[in-house]
Write a protein that holds these residues in place. Structure first.
Motif, PDB file in Angstrom:
ATOM      1  N   THR A 129       0.878  -1.175   0.000  1.00 35.60           N
ATOM      2  CA  THR A 129       0.000   0.000   0.000  1.00 35.60           C
ATOM      3  C   THR A 129       0.909   1.216   0.000  1.00 35.60           C
ATOM      4  N   ILE A 130       0.920   1.923  -1.123  1.00 31.76           N
ATOM      5  CA  ILE A 130       1.892   3.009  -1.327  1.00 31.76           C
ATOM      6  C   ILE A 130       1.144   4.298  -1.627  1.00 31.76           C
ATOM      7  N   ARG A 131       1.373   5.296  -0.826  1.00 24.92           N
ATOM      8  CA  ARG A 131       0.724   6.595  -1.007  1.00 24.92           C
ATOM      9  C   ARG A 131       1.773   7.600  -1.464  1.00 24.92           C
ATOM     10  N   ARG A 132       1.518   8.240  -2.613  1.00 17.26           N
ATOM     11  CA  ARG A 132       2.489   9.178  -3.189  1.00 17.26           C
ATOM     12  C   ARG A 132       1.852  10.525  -3.491  1.00 17.26           C
ATOM     13  N   LEU A 133       2.651  11.572  -3.346  1.00 16.54           N
ATOM     14  CA  LEU A 133       2.259  12.912  -3.777  1.00 16.54           C
ATOM     15  C   LEU A 133       2.878  13.138  -5.142  1.00 16.54           C
TER      16      LEU A 133
END
Length: 243
Positions: A129-133
């Motif tokens: 689960t990878i959250r990127r801006l």
């Protein structure tokens, strides 16, 4: 409406103010501030509510940026989003912009029922689960949350995704995306999303949700992306249905 379908005077005034504001924007650059509401109302000879209505309309179209406690500024132009199987990085490069980004969080966890259904895996199977801006030319564009079966890329590291294209990583590992299904809906930012993107709470946004599949028809990724509504517009190429 008046009888005969004529617009009300207030509507006519707002349209006139809108035209004059648009003419004013032709002489301003991105980031330039407009005069104060009081001064503009006096110069245009209209009431402040009429002026605000015209400014709100232009802000909704992404032409103006209203900043609480600061003023109204000429907004960055919106970027047209073509609906293709390209990555954010590839899309921005194609538009002549410099893509960048940073990983906000990177973890592995059981898929759970909801993500498991989307990726066609067991709820107990581990997923990244990878959250990127995501940014373009240094400006925040979107928050992207990527869900990926860990078994597909077990050695994936946080550093691999810092500013790079996930689709390039897939191709390097022999994974070819062949199809996908994407939904788009209008939404507004939460307090957390607004803070990350640097926009007001409840600012307009687009929510993109995509499931991409390999040549074998296996789900490869589930992506949930929140795009700034003031920086994006959707662009569709339409063709008639064959007869």
């Amino acid at each position: 409406m008046r009888s005969g379908g004529e617009p009300e005077p207030a509507t006519t005034k707002r349209r006139a103010v809108r035209r004059r504001l648009l003419a004013m924007l032709d002489d301003l650059d991105v980031g330039d501030a407009l005069p104060s509401e009081r001064r503009l109302a006096e110069e245009l000879g209209v009431s402040r509510p009429t002026l605000r209505a015209a400014i709100d309309e232009l802000a909704g179209q992404g032409l103006l940026d209203r900043r609480h406690g600061s003023g109204t500024y000429v907004a960055e132009p919106r970027i047209a989003v073509a609906l293709t199987m390209s990555s954010f990085t590839e899309d921005m490069i194609r538009r002549g912009m410099k893509p960048s980004g940073r990983v906000l969080s990177f973890r592995t966890e059981p898929a759970g029922a909801r993500i498991g259904r989307r990726l066609a895996v067991s709820p107990m199977e581990e997923v990244f689960t990878i959250r990127r801006l995501r940014l373009a030319d240094g400006t925040t564009m979107a928050i992207e949350t990527l869900y990926l079966p860990k078994a597909l890329m077990p050695k994936l590291r946080r550093e691999d995704l810092e500013g790079g294209s996930f689709y390039t990583l897939l191709r390097e590992r022999g994974v070819i995306l062949a199809s996908g299904r994407e939904t788009i809906e209008p939404t507004v930012t939460t307090a957390d999303e607004a803070e990350v993107l640097g926009v007001p709470v409840h600012a307009p946004a687009f929510l993109f949700e995509r499931i991409s599949r390999s040549e074998q028809g296996t789900p490869v990724e589930y992506v949930r992306s929140l795009y700034r509504g003031d920086r994006y517009r959707l662009e569709l190429e339409l063709k008639p249905v064959p007869r």
